[in-house]
Design an enzyme around this catalytic site. Sequence first.
Site, PDB file in Angstrom:
ATOM      1  N   ASP A   1     -10.192  -3.525  -5.172  1.00  0.00           N
ATOM      2  CA  ASP A   1      -9.277  -2.555  -4.563  1.00  0.00           C
ATOM      3  C   ASP A   1      -9.269  -1.316  -5.455  1.00  0.00           C
ATOM      4  OD1 ASP A   1      -7.184  -1.118  -3.527  1.00  0.00           O
ATOM      5  OD2 ASP A   1      -5.654  -2.643  -3.874  1.00  0.00           O
TER       6      ASP A   1
ATOM      7  N   HIS B   1      -8.193  -4.861  -0.747  1.00  0.00           N
ATOM      8  CA  HIS B   1      -7.049  -4.088  -0.281  1.00  0.00           C
ATOM      9  C   HIS B   1      -6.806  -4.322   1.208  1.00  0.00           C
ATOM     10  CE1 HIS B   1      -4.104  -0.854  -0.756  1.00  0.00           C
ATOM     11  NE2 HIS B   1      -4.350  -0.619   0.518  1.00  0.00           N
TER      12      HIS B   1
ATOM     13  N   SER C   1       0.825  -1.202   0.000  1.00  0.00           N
ATOM     14  CA  SER C   1       0.000   0.000   0.000  1.00  0.00           C
ATOM     15  C   SER C   1       0.868   1.263   0.000  1.00  0.00           C
ATOM     16  CB  SER C   1      -0.966  -0.056   1.185  1.00  0.00           C
ATOM     17  OG  SER C   1      -1.987   0.894   1.030  1.00  0.00           O
TER      18      SER C   1
END
Length: 433
Positions: A373, A403, A190
């Site tokens: 995501d 995610h 991320s």
Amino acid sequence: MMKLLCGGVIFTLVLSYYIYMPLPASVSEPWKLMLVGATFRTATHLADLSHSLGLVHHVRVLNLAVTSFESFVPLEFEDLQTEDTEFHGVQVRVYMPQRRDSTLRRAVVFIHGGGWSLGVPKLGSYDLLCRKMAVKLNAVVVTVDYRMVPDVHFPVQYEECLQAARHFLQPDVLARYSVDPERVAVCGDSAGGNLAAAITQWIGQDSRDNDVRNSSVDHLKNDSRDDVQDSSEGGGIRFKLQVLIYPVLQPLDFNTASYQQNWGVPILYRDLMARYWLEYLGADASLLHTVLLNNHTALDESRADPHRSKVDWTSMIPQHMRKHYRAVFPRTGSPSVLRDVPAMLDPRAAPLLAEQEILKMVPGTYIMTCEHDVLRDDGMMYVRRLELAGVSVTHRHYDDCFHGCVSFAFWPSYFFVGIRAIDDYIAWLHTHL
Ligand SMILES: *[C@@H]1O[C@H](CO)[C@@H](O)[C@H](O)[C@H]1NC(C)=O
């Protein structure tokens, strides 16, 4: 009795209404995800409430929630030595496998995610992830505990990760940890994937400068590199590989197909991601609606022109994934945003915006993306751009993943997709590092 029963029924209805959210049919373990999503939403609401009452920054409340949650995660993989120390003034933890043979070991520099503002690398799931990597790869793992929002903003997070990595990549430091200089990788998830991608681009330029010292590579230099240049560090050692797990790579288009498709899928909602960007770049939170409309990169904004092709998902993402979604760029917008927040166009913040000649120097790359995501297309566009630059890229796309799944792969939130995603990238590192 009747009253209690009615109360109970109403409570249950309200609770289920709160917990329930429509999820795509193909997402893995939807009920579990709903519970995680509801927990996350509750924490976010409490945090926003305290923030708007002026009590405390919302990020601090969320981090408290994350820390309490992570303290429930039981420790595994204990057969490791750890050292909490500083690399060039940056907090790091080094994990060292016990098994010592005479050969030099591999190493992974890990950068955790959490929107540049959340996450506790030395506790819970991130700690376990690093332990797992160290044990499975018999590698030294360095996790970077960089400072975060609201204490610091871009470029501090980036610079701290870069400084820590460059410190580690010095020959004498690698030797101290018995690490083979030819076998060091960087990995991040991320926002950590954003930082990993950004520092890898930099370190690529850096080592090229060393390789071809005295020849003319001045055109590759930009002004910003002087900020972190420290001639005593970095002996031209670079990462052999990078692993980017659902990385966040660009703030120019908040209406990619994946942003449109997954705006409401937990745990990373579309407006939340835009908010993390604004906070990281030190921008005014009131710009949220402006950037969600892509007003900041409207067609009359010429500052965005040199970068448009780099974020053009309509040409870089296959039709079956783009589905029916169309690009959203208003004809006229809010030109003050890119003027006031120029960092939006800075590849150190948005690695997808790097020029082709920088991408050419990026090492072998593994990129993991999830169908459910908002950042799917950020990752997929980077795959495409790296391939066009001639970089060897392994792309793993998970149709049933959301995610954050890699952070939910340890008890008490044991998602099978998370475990599989972790095992897959560790296996790839095992083969290629
Ligand atoms: C977006 O840009 C248009 C055109 O300049 C403007 O009228 C509108 O108020 C902007 N919206 C936001 C939320 O900034």
